[in-house]
Design an enzyme around this catalytic site. Sequence first.
Site, short mmCIF file in Angstrom:
data_model
loop_
_atom_site.label_atom_id
_atom_site.label_comp_id
_atom_site.label_asym_id
_atom_site.label_seq_id
_atom_site.Cartn_x
_atom_site.Cartn_y
_atom_site.Cartn_z
CG ASP A 111 -5.64 5.96 -1.78
OD1 ASP A 111 -5.89 6.60 -2.82
OD2 ASP A 111 -5.61 4.72 -1.73
CG HIS A 145 -6.32 11.21 -4.90
ND1 HIS A 145 -6.14 10.04 -4.18
CD2 HIS A 145 -7.49 11.73 -4.45
CE1 HIS A 145 -7.15 9.87 -3.37
NE2 HIS A 145 -7.99 10.87 -3.50
#
Length: 540
Positions: free
Chosen positions: A510, A506
Amino acid sequence: MAYITPLVRKLAAELQVDLGDVSGSGVGGRIRREDVERYAAELEMRRAELAQAEAARVEAERIEAARVEAEQQEAARAEAARIEAERQQAERQEAERLVAAQLEAQRQAAQRTEAAHLAAAGAAAAAAAAAAAPGGAPEGGAGGPGAATGAGVPTAQAPGGAAASSAAPAQPPVGAPGAAPAGGLPATPQTQAAAATAGTASSAGIPTTSPTQAGAATARPASSAGIPTTSPTQAAAAAPGPASSAGVPTTSPAQVGAPAAGPASSAGIPSHPRSAALPGGPAFSPARPPAPEVDAAARRGSVEPLTWQRSAMAERVVSSLHATAQVTATAEVDVTRVAALIESVAPTVRERDGVELTLLPFFVLAIVEALRANPSLNATLEGDRVRYHAVENIAFTVDTRLGPVTPVIKNAGAMRLVDLARTIDDLASRIGQNAIMPDELAGGTFTITHPGSPDALFETPIVHEPQVAILSVGGVVKRPVVVSDPHSGDAIAMRSMTYLALSYDHRLVDGPDAGSFLNMVRTRIESGAFAESLEPPPAV
């Protein structure tokens, strides 16, 4: 001794003071009450000092004993760590020795094959020269009609009893130089020289030759019973595999046109067929291999050290979890059309290209196309910079007895579907033969894996740092699904379904990027439009 009042004697008894040790300060040396109290206080102070000194001595002895015990424990741990490091180093050296021996054996086999090809080419050239000369052999030479085949079929006789080729004289009796081996099949001097140079023979003693060695298009290596086992196309397309314990050359899956577990290596690392094919139904996935026999009862209550392979893998996955912010997204995909396509074209591809189609190359092709549209999943974080890779090097999981191995398909984006299937089969087979090269296990930019069992629906895979994403394809199951049709509306149908689990870092990727990637892979697979990629490339 001066007079001592009863009151002073009583006080001395209460304070346990020997009046003989007390010096009097009264008239004539009389011992007063103050003298007794002062002496008692001095005596108590000396006792306290002695007790304090004794306590300090005991504490010092305790601290010294604890220090000695800690040093002994540290020395024991250091010795255990040294012994474990030596054991792991010995295992690593043994594995490297086995790999080096395998590579050396392959190199020698390649040299023997090259020598056999050169010998066969020389014999063919000599036969052609003899045929071109006046009064020579009929047209065709060593590779035409009348030439000896690799199975040792005698050459046809020309009129007058002469051999059809001047390089192939009449056969001598059994047992004489140049005679047929113990299997009873005669051989020409060319095939004998080629077989002697190549050094490969069946357990029956029959030389095995390729079509190039024998110069005949129908030559096939003989099995242990003297029966040819490999077709001319297969023998010409693949180099001879490593010889088995009986001396029979083993063929790779590319030769027989079907994925199969490679022979167990000397290190005992067989490859599993299901590792190269995603779990699924028998119509489009190889059968599951038998589970390795493990003495579970003997392991109950026991303690054993980790192997260096398991230890290295554990260190790597824990390090990846600590260094990255991993999130997993899932999607469901219908593989019915791809499964039907595999069933319809698999025989043609097997016969034409010598490979067995599975779901894995289809997913690799879909992943490559999705990565090109979502470059953040095909990237690497380098401090405060991002490196976007120019090629798609796709790693895939192969299970071995010592744990999973991830070979890499280099530049998968430049391959057609059949090329991907052939590369996957080749890498998985050579892992089973302990013949994989170190650089073939490195350089991956994205990984595709599976839960390890067809019965597992999905998992949450761990990203292989420095990669930023990994896709796990779960088991394929048939179940009723609502299918929408623009003309007939919604209906319930039996479909082959599986789950995709995408774990990503992450810090770089995204949720919308992951969702776009999963949607592209799902759409590409459900379309089933792979027929063009299955066609052979146009001739140049």
